[in-house]
Design an enzyme around this catalytic site. Structure first.
Site, PDB file in Angstrom:
ATOM      1  CB  THR A   1      78.040 127.891  30.837  1.00 40.85           C
ATOM      2  OG1 THR A   1      76.944 128.281  31.554  1.00 40.85           O
ATOM      3  CG2 THR A   1      79.032 129.301  31.206  1.00 40.85           C
TER       4      THR A   1
ATOM      5  CE  LYS B   1      81.544 125.144  31.957  1.00 47.05           C
ATOM      6  NZ  LYS B   1      80.190 125.154  31.244  1.00 47.05           N
TER       7      LYS B   1
ATOM      8  CG  LEU C   1      74.818 119.702  24.859  1.00 48.07           C
ATOM      9  CD1 LEU C   1      75.344 119.971  23.478  1.00 48.07           C
ATOM     10  CD2 LEU C   1      74.502 118.320  25.269  1.00 48.07           C
ATOM     11  N   PRO C   2      77.339 120.198  28.756  1.00 47.61           N
ATOM     12  CG  PRO C   2      78.277 118.157  29.737  1.00 47.61           C
ATOM     13  CD  PRO C   2      77.493 118.787  28.511  1.00 47.61           C
TER      14      PRO C   2
ATOM     15  CE  LYS D   1      76.361 130.455  33.842  1.00 47.10           C
ATOM     16  NZ  LYS D   1      75.499 130.619  35.107  1.00 47.10           N
TER      17      LYS D   1
HETATM   18  P1  NAD Z   1      74.889 117.972  33.531  1.00 48.66           P
HETATM   19  O1  NAD Z   1      76.301 117.524  33.476  1.00 48.66           O
HETATM   20  O2  NAD Z   1      74.366 117.333  34.692  1.00 48.66           O
HETATM   21  O3  NAD Z   1      74.270 117.790  32.309  1.00 48.66           O
HETATM   22  C1  NAD Z   1      74.910 117.645  31.127  1.00 48.66           C
HETATM   23  C2  NAD Z   1      74.156 116.545  30.215  1.00 48.66           C
HETATM   24  O4  NAD Z   1      74.456 116.511  28.785  1.00 48.66           O
HETATM   25  C3  NAD Z   1      74.430 115.337  30.657  1.00 48.66           C
HETATM   26  O5  NAD Z   1      73.181 114.557  30.976  1.00 48.66           O
HETATM   27  C4  NAD Z   1      74.989 114.550  29.290  1.00 48.66           C
HETATM   28  O6  NAD Z   1      74.565 113.020  29.387  1.00 48.66           O
HETATM   29  C5  NAD Z   1      74.537 115.014  28.203  1.00 48.66           C
HETATM   30  N1  NAD Z   1      75.195 115.176  27.174  1.00 48.66           N
HETATM   31  C6  NAD Z   1      76.725 115.585  27.102  1.00 48.66           C
HETATM   32  N2  NAD Z   1      76.985 115.189  25.570  1.00 48.66           N
HETATM   33  C7  NAD Z   1      75.730 114.923  25.016  1.00 48.66           C
HETATM   34  C8  NAD Z   1      75.507 114.755  23.844  1.00 48.66           C
HETATM   35  N3  NAD Z   1      76.606 114.695  22.851  1.00 48.66           N
HETATM   36  N4  NAD Z   1      74.168 114.369  23.381  1.00 48.66           N
HETATM   37  C9  NAD Z   1      73.334 114.244  24.262  1.00 48.66           C
HETATM   38  N5  NAD Z   1      73.443 114.544  25.372  1.00 48.66           N
HETATM   39  C10 NAD Z   1      74.725 114.880  26.080  1.00 48.66           C
HETATM   40  O7  NAD Z   1      75.298 119.372  33.596  1.00 48.66           O
HETATM   41  P2  NAD Z   1      74.035 120.538  34.021  1.00 48.66           P
HETATM   42  O8  NAD Z   1      74.613 120.915  35.503  1.00 48.66           O
HETATM   43  O9  NAD Z   1      73.043 120.262  33.710  1.00 48.66           O
HETATM   44  O10 NAD Z   1      74.986 122.078  33.304  1.00 48.66           O
HETATM   45  C11 NAD Z   1      74.545 122.133  31.889  1.00 48.66           C
HETATM   46  C12 NAD Z   1      75.281 123.613  31.317  1.00 48.66           C
HETATM   47  O11 NAD Z   1      74.545 124.367  32.195  1.00 48.66           O
HETATM   48  C13 NAD Z   1      76.780 123.710  31.847  1.00 48.66           C
HETATM   49  O12 NAD Z   1      77.424 124.102  30.756  1.00 48.66           O
HETATM   50  C14 NAD Z   1      76.988 124.259  33.217  1.00 48.66           C
HETATM   51  O13 NAD Z   1      77.880 125.287  33.238  1.00 48.66           O
HETATM   52  C15 NAD Z   1      75.786 125.234  32.919  1.00 48.66           C
HETATM   53  N6  NAD Z   1      74.707 125.524  34.243  1.00 48.66           N
HETATM   54  C16 NAD Z   1      74.555 124.860  35.121  1.00 48.66           C
HETATM   55  C17 NAD Z   1      74.139 124.996  36.337  1.00 48.66           C
HETATM   56  C18 NAD Z   1      73.951 124.353  37.525  1.00 48.66           C
HETATM   57  O14 NAD Z   1      73.352 124.563  38.579  1.00 48.66           O
HETATM   58  N7  NAD Z   1      73.992 123.033  37.305  1.00 48.66           N
HETATM   59  C19 NAD Z   1      73.726 126.623  36.452  1.00 48.66           C
HETATM   60  C20 NAD Z   1      73.792 127.526  35.605  1.00 48.66           C
HETATM   61  C21 NAD Z   1      74.447 127.003  34.485  1.00 48.66           C
END
Ligand code: NAD
Length: 299
Positions: A99, A249, A65-66, A174
């Site tokens: 994260t 964030k 999740l975000p 992280k």
């Molecule tokens: P994203 O915004 O693409 O995906 C998050 C998903 O969670 C979205 O599809 C959203 O609809 C869903 N969501 C939110 N609330 C929800 C709920 N209550 N129930 C069900 N689904 C819900 O973000 P991301 O890039 O996939 O990143 C996710 C996490 O991973 C974050 O914490 C980010 O910091 C971490 N991260 C991302 C990357 C990257 O390169 N994108 C790399 C390392 C870590």
């Protein structure tokens, strides 16, 4: 065979869940965005209509999740919905790969333990490319026994799986990594832009720095200058990837942790301010390497 509930199918969660399916596991998926669920359904997952439906019969639950508030709402519930801790099967094993701040991760772990459930924080590094290739690095916080259980599942989505320490320590590891990444990306954009302004070809300059002491992950695998690296988000309109708002964030999490431990983070503060400015200019949804455009526009 384990049935896994996967909640949060965004840029990272989508491909991670696909890798679990590719490993032959049964996966039940849920996201607030119906299209994300549909994509996974066509890859062979069970498309759940709600979080409750997703965790039914699942021995393992993974969330991606975000940010902290989403994780607390999903596990602990809020005034609108019941939390997962009250909905999962007895003995279900819980893994959060988002994260978030270490304090929230520890709070969820404690509340899970009160219900007899094991919870680990297992944030990742490696970006969307690593999620797709199944080569992510997982940084896990939890007991030795919980780490051993987590390893068995995370190996289907990652290559390096580290036990950082107790609950919340995965998040701390992280956060340190991403503080450094934010600084390295800012520096990489700055150096490339300086070279371009002085007549250098960014491809040539990138190759020079890759074989010199400025070499770093952003330059090697994630070049922020469009056209230098075919596979980087920069060459695809800065999509998809790790959104600038998520980098902001994470740098904020680094600064919060530094305030608690009274650590000096002058470089992290600068990087955070750069990203705050970049986000305020309407770039929140673009990949974090789009900071390069900030340098390009400052003529
Ligand atoms: P994203 O915004 O693409 O995906 C998050 C998903 O969670 C979205 O599809 C959203 O609809 C869903 N969501 C939110 N609330 C929800 C709920 N209550 N129930 C069900 N689904 C819900 O973000 P991301 O890039 O996939 O990143 C996710 C996490 O991973 C974050 O914490 C980010 O910091 C971490 N991260 C991302 C990357 C990257 O390169 N994108 C790399 C390392 C870590």
């Amino acid at each position: 065979m384990n049935t896994i509930a996967f909640i949060g199918l965004g840029n990272m969660g989508g491909p991670m869940a696909e890798n679990l399916l590719a490993a032959g596991l049964k996966v039940r998926v849920f996201d607030l965005m119906p299209d994300a669920v549909k994509n996974l359904e066509s890859a062979g997952a069970y498309a759940a209509s709600s979080m409750t439906d997703a965790v039914e019969g699942a021995q393992v639950v993974i969330t991606m999740l975000p940010a902290s508030q989403h994780v607390k709402d999903v596990y602990l519930g809020n005034d609108k919905a019941t939390g997962l801790l009250d909905e999962v099967e007895d003995g279900a094993f819980l893994i959060d790969s988002s994260t978030i701040d270490p304090h929230s991760a520890r709070m969820v772990a404690e509340r899970a333990a009160q219900k007899g459930l094991d919870f680990v924080d297992a944030p990742v590094s490696g970006g969307v490319a690593g999620a797709k290739a199944g080569t992510l690095t997982f940084i896990v916080g939890g007991s030795d026994a919980a780490f051993a259980k987590a390893e068995d599942i995370l190996k289907h989505m990652g290559k390096n799986i580290f036990h950082a320490g107790k609950a919340g320590d995965g998040q701390m590891g992280k956060i340190c990594n991403n503080l450094m990444l934010g600084i390295l990306m800012s520096g990489t954009c700055e150096a490339l832009n300086l070279g371009i302004d002085n007549g250098l070809d960014p491809k040539v300059l990138s190759n020079i720095m890759l074989q010199s002491s400025g070499r770093n992950w952003a330059l090697e695998l994630y070049n922020p200058c469009p056209g230098v690296m075919e596979t980087s988000p920069a060459s695809n309109g800065y999509r998809p990837g790790f959104m600038s708002k998520l980098m902001l964030k994470d740098l904020g999490l680094g600064l919060d942790a530094a305030a608690m431990s009274k650590s000096s983070v002058p470089m992290g503060s600068l990087a955070r301010n750069l990203y705050a400015f970049h986000n305020a200019n309407g770039n929140e949804e673009l990949d974090f390497s789009s900071l390069f455009e900030f340098y390009q526009s400052e003529k």
